[in-house]
Design a protein around this motif. Sequence first.
Motif, mmCIF file in Angstrom:
data_model
loop_
_atom_site.group_PDB
_atom_site.id
_atom_site.type_symbol
_atom_site.label_atom_id
_atom_site.label_comp_id
_atom_site.label_asym_id
_atom_site.label_seq_id
_atom_site.Cartn_x
_atom_site.Cartn_y
_atom_site.Cartn_z
ATOM 1 N N VAL A 91 0.588 -1.587 0.304
ATOM 2 C CA VAL A 91 0.142 0.011 0.113
ATOM 3 C C VAL A 91 1.270 1.034 0.175
ATOM 4 O O VAL A 91 0.297 2.459 -0.544
ATOM 5 N N LYS A 92 1.888 1.447 0.318
ATOM 6 C CA LYS A 92 2.812 2.432 0.951
ATOM 7 C C LYS A 92 3.025 3.246 -0.501
ATOM 8 O O LYS A 92 3.300 4.330 -1.058
ATOM 9 N N PRO A 93 3.669 2.152 -1.705
ATOM 10 C CA PRO A 93 3.918 2.643 -2.932
ATOM 11 C C PRO A 93 2.833 3.206 -3.602
ATOM 12 O O PRO A 93 2.795 4.416 -4.076
ATOM 13 N N PHE A 94 1.677 2.591 -3.237
ATOM 14 C CA PHE A 94 0.218 3.805 -4.063
ATOM 15 C C PHE A 94 0.062 5.537 -3.169
ATOM 16 O O PHE A 94 -0.169 6.481 -3.588
ATOM 17 N N ILE A 95 0.305 4.644 -1.932
ATOM 18 C CA ILE A 95 0.197 6.598 -0.968
ATOM 19 C C ILE A 95 1.600 7.037 -1.834
ATOM 20 O O ILE A 95 0.655 8.643 -1.823
ATOM 21 N N LEU A 96 2.316 7.098 -2.046
ATOM 22 C CA LEU A 96 3.662 8.214 -2.361
ATOM 23 C C LEU A 96 3.166 8.093 -3.607
ATOM 24 O O LEU A 96 3.161 9.213 -3.934
ATOM 25 N N PHE A 97 2.692 7.740 -4.591
ATOM 26 C CA PHE A 97 2.208 7.691 -6.235
ATOM 27 C C PHE A 97 1.360 8.621 -5.423
ATOM 28 O O PHE A 97 1.035 9.984 -6.658
ATOM 29 N N SER A 98 0.041 8.986 -4.839
ATOM 30 C CA SER A 98 -0.996 9.936 -4.753
ATOM 31 C C SER A 98 -0.728 10.879 -4.813
ATOM 32 O O SER A 98 -0.977 12.510 -4.904
ATOM 33 N N PHE A 99 0.651 10.851 -3.184
ATOM 34 C CA PHE A 99 1.130 12.168 -2.869
ATOM 35 C C PHE A 99 2.050 12.408 -4.202
ATOM 36 O O PHE A 99 1.422 14.259 -4.356
ATOM 37 N N SER A 149 -6.189 3.267 0.034
ATOM 38 C CA SER A 149 -5.095 2.319 0.231
ATOM 39 C C SER A 149 -4.307 2.695 1.972
ATOM 40 O O SER A 149 -4.115 2.127 2.500
ATOM 41 N N THR A 150 -4.339 4.219 1.988
ATOM 42 C CA THR A 150 -4.856 4.196 3.892
ATOM 43 C C THR A 150 -5.357 2.991 5.084
ATOM 44 O O THR A 150 -4.938 2.921 5.683
ATOM 45 N N ARG A 151 -6.229 3.661 3.949
ATOM 46 C CA ARG A 151 -8.456 2.632 5.101
ATOM 47 C C ARG A 151 -6.923 0.948 5.513
ATOM 48 O O ARG A 151 -6.530 0.820 6.672
ATOM 49 N N ILE A 152 -6.189 1.177 4.222
ATOM 50 C CA ILE A 152 -5.898 -0.219 3.978
ATOM 51 C C ILE A 152 -4.528 -0.488 5.462
ATOM 52 O O ILE A 152 -4.127 -1.602 6.050
ATOM 53 N N LEU A 153 -4.227 0.190 5.226
ATOM 54 C CA LEU A 153 -2.503 1.039 6.266
ATOM 55 C C LEU A 153 -2.818 0.148 7.199
ATOM 56 O O LEU A 153 -2.099 -0.917 8.052
ATOM 57 N N ILE A 154 -3.893 1.211 7.670
ATOM 58 C CA ILE A 154 -4.717 0.713 9.356
ATOM 59 C C ILE A 154 -5.333 -0.208 10.054
ATOM 60 O O ILE A 154 -4.485 -0.941 10.398
ATOM 61 N N ALA A 155 -5.933 -1.053 8.727
ATOM 62 C CA ALA A 155 -6.205 -2.054 8.859
ATOM 63 C C ALA A 155 -5.032 -2.995 8.813
ATOM 64 O O ALA A 155 -5.209 -4.260 10.010
#
Length: 132
Positions: A67-75, A111-117
């Motif tokens: 999930v972290k690459p998708f968060i970074l890509f989104s940012f 992606s952040t919801r999955i990261l928290i879960a």
Amino acid sequence: MNSYTWNYAFVFHAIAFGMVPTCSLLYFVGYLNGSLFDFGVMSALASLFSIVTSIYAGRLPEIFGRVKPFILFSFLISGLILFLLSQVEAIVLFQILYILLELSNSLYIPSTRILIAETYQRVDWNKMFARH
């Protein structure tokens, strides 16, 4: 995991996306001389495309297992588009970039919801979602 400091990384994203609707309206109407109707159509299309995109964007982290690459890509994409929005002088190009900005943000949310879960135990989810 007792550390909640990673959650502060999302503060600047929340500030930016909290100000985007108001600032983009002022820029659109004041600087580009666009109409409120055009802004409303742009906002509606951005919301519509964002809903459809979020369905598929929620599946991407599951498919790739990260999930972290998708968060970074989104940012990164959001930052680039925010910069481009400030440089645009054509209404149509501004509308397209605004819609793309909302689409890039729709990749961040699931992606952040999955990261928290995946990071916290189920009993801590309510606290972490509220903190986020």
